[in-house]
Scaffold this motif. Structure first.
Motif, PDB file in Angstrom:
ATOM      1  N   PHE A  61     -65.259 -49.508 -14.742  1.00 35.78           N
ATOM      2  CA  PHE A  61     -64.350 -50.622 -14.480  1.00 35.78           C
ATOM      3  C   PHE A  61     -63.722 -50.503 -13.092  1.00 35.78           C
ATOM      4  CE2 PHE A  61     -64.135 -51.144 -19.192  1.00 35.78           C
ATOM      5  CZ  PHE A  61     -64.537 -52.469 -19.228  1.00 35.78           C
ATOM      6  N   SER A  65     -63.845 -53.283  -9.913  1.00 31.11           N
ATOM      7  CA  SER A  65     -62.559 -53.905  -9.628  1.00 31.11           C
ATOM      8  C   SER A  65     -62.573 -54.599  -8.263  1.00 31.11           C
ATOM      9  CB  SER A  65     -61.450 -52.850  -9.662  1.00 31.11           C
ATOM     10  OG  SER A  65     -60.206 -53.418  -9.286  1.00 31.11           O
ATOM     11  N   ARG A 130     -71.931 -49.909 -15.787  1.00 29.28           N
ATOM     12  CA  ARG A 130     -71.704 -50.957 -14.784  1.00 29.28           C
ATOM     13  C   ARG A 130     -72.810 -52.015 -14.855  1.00 29.28           C
ATOM     14  NH1 ARG A 130     -72.961 -51.968  -9.326  1.00 29.28           N
ATOM     15  NH2 ARG A 130     -74.333 -50.138  -9.280  1.00 29.28           N
ATOM     16  N   LEU A 133     -72.048 -54.078 -17.884  1.00 26.49           N
ATOM     17  CA  LEU A 133     -70.909 -54.978 -17.674  1.00 26.49           C
ATOM     18  C   LEU A 133     -71.307 -56.196 -16.849  1.00 26.49           C
ATOM     19  CD1 LEU A 133     -68.132 -52.330 -16.925  1.00 26.49           C
ATOM     20  CD2 LEU A 133     -68.335 -53.724 -18.984  1.00 26.49           C
ATOM     21  N   LYS A 155     -61.399 -56.664 -21.197  1.00 27.39           N
ATOM     22  CA  LYS A 155     -62.261 -55.546 -20.805  1.00 27.39           C
ATOM     23  C   LYS A 155     -62.542 -54.620 -21.983  1.00 27.39           C
ATOM     24  CE  LYS A 155     -61.199 -55.261 -15.865  1.00 27.39           C
ATOM     25  NZ  LYS A 155     -60.683 -56.624 -15.751  1.00 27.39           N
ATOM     26  N   GLU A 159     -65.834 -57.043 -22.997  1.00 31.85           N
ATOM     27  CA  GLU A 159     -66.826 -56.567 -22.031  1.00 31.85           C
ATOM     28  C   GLU A 159     -67.395 -55.205 -22.415  1.00 31.85           C
ATOM     29  OE1 GLU A 159     -65.932 -57.053 -17.841  1.00 31.85           O
ATOM     30  OE2 GLU A 159     -64.203 -58.279 -18.348  1.00 31.85           O
TER      31      GLU A 159
END
Length: 251
Positions: A61, A65, A130, A133, A155, A159
């Motif tokens: 995450f 960002s 990642r 996501l 999140k 996610e």
């Protein structure tokens, strides 16, 4: 949750804090450097599962960002750790890491190895997460936002579960690789299962010249554990319906 609790309880019972020992609330434990055998391999892979998984979520995450305060350090850590092999990081943990963490924590070689495995596994899992996501449908995020969920809740509850579900085969493959990499700690003088299998014929007279038997047993044991992990992964994939979605059949 039970796995996380078991991991920390096992560490606590084996080597209780000196404050509790001095007060008579616990008996003096076994120093981590004296840990040996199969337990060392199990504690290393458990650290990768528990600590590595937690760190990987933060790194994944953080790298996605929009704030440079989070994205830049996360990207630097991931790329820096993934650029070197596990053997190199183990020797860095042996010779260099003590000078870095000594003002804060006086860790012996086993605890430093646990930290190394956790960070190494976290960086690889973070990259897999990642990718998962990025594949989360935008409509799910918009629907969760429309229902009033905060960005953090989106999140954690939307996610992350979707990313873990689609990347589970790759994550299990990383864990299997880390399980086999636990044998590298013998290079640091830690007596894990492989190290004991290697020196057993020279230290135990009944083995005589049978040098291969302990090594074959260790290899078979590691193979069995890796096979069990892969079979469990397939069962979980079937229960999640991933087998019919493409990609999971190749696991």
């Amino acid at each position: 949750i039970s796995g996380v609790i078991t991991f920390f309880v096992a560490i606590f019972l084996l080597d209780p804090p000196n404050a509790l020992v001095d007060r008579g609330l616990a008996e003096k434990g076994i120093e981590p450097f004296l840990w040996g055998g199969l337990y060392v391999n199990l504690i290393l892979i458990a650290a990768s599962l528990v600590l590595g998984s937690a760190f990987s979520v933060l790194l994944a995450f953080g790298r996605r960002s929009d704030l440079p305060f989070f994205s830049l350090p996360s990207t630097l850590i991931i790329e820096f750790i993934r650029s070197g092999p596990m053997v190199a990081w183990l020797f860095i943990a042996l010779f260099i890491l003590p000078d870095i963490i000594r003002p804060f924590y006086d860790a012996d070689v086993v605890m430093r190895t646990i930290l190394t495995f956790s960070i190494f596994g976290a960086c690889y899992i973070a990259e897999v997460l990642r990718g998962g996501l990025q594949n989360v449908p935008r409509g799910q995020i918009e629907a969760a936002t429309a229902l009033g969920l905060s960005p953090t809740q989106v999140k954690i509850f939307v996610e992350l579960p979707s990313a873990v579900r689609t990347t589970l085969p790759a994550i299990v493959s990383i864990f299997i690789g880390l399980w086999k990499d636990t044998t590298l700690v013998y290079l640091l003088g830690v007596l894990d299962l492989f190290a004991i299998s290697k020196i057993l014929p020279a230290t135990d007279i009944p083995f005589g010249d049978d040098y291969l038997e302990p090594l074959i047993f260790a290899a078979a044991f590691f193979w069995v554990v890796a096979l069990v992990l892969s079979r469990i992964s397939l069962k979980v994939e079937e229960s999640l319906g991933l087998v019919n979605e493409g990609g999971a059949e190749a696991t």
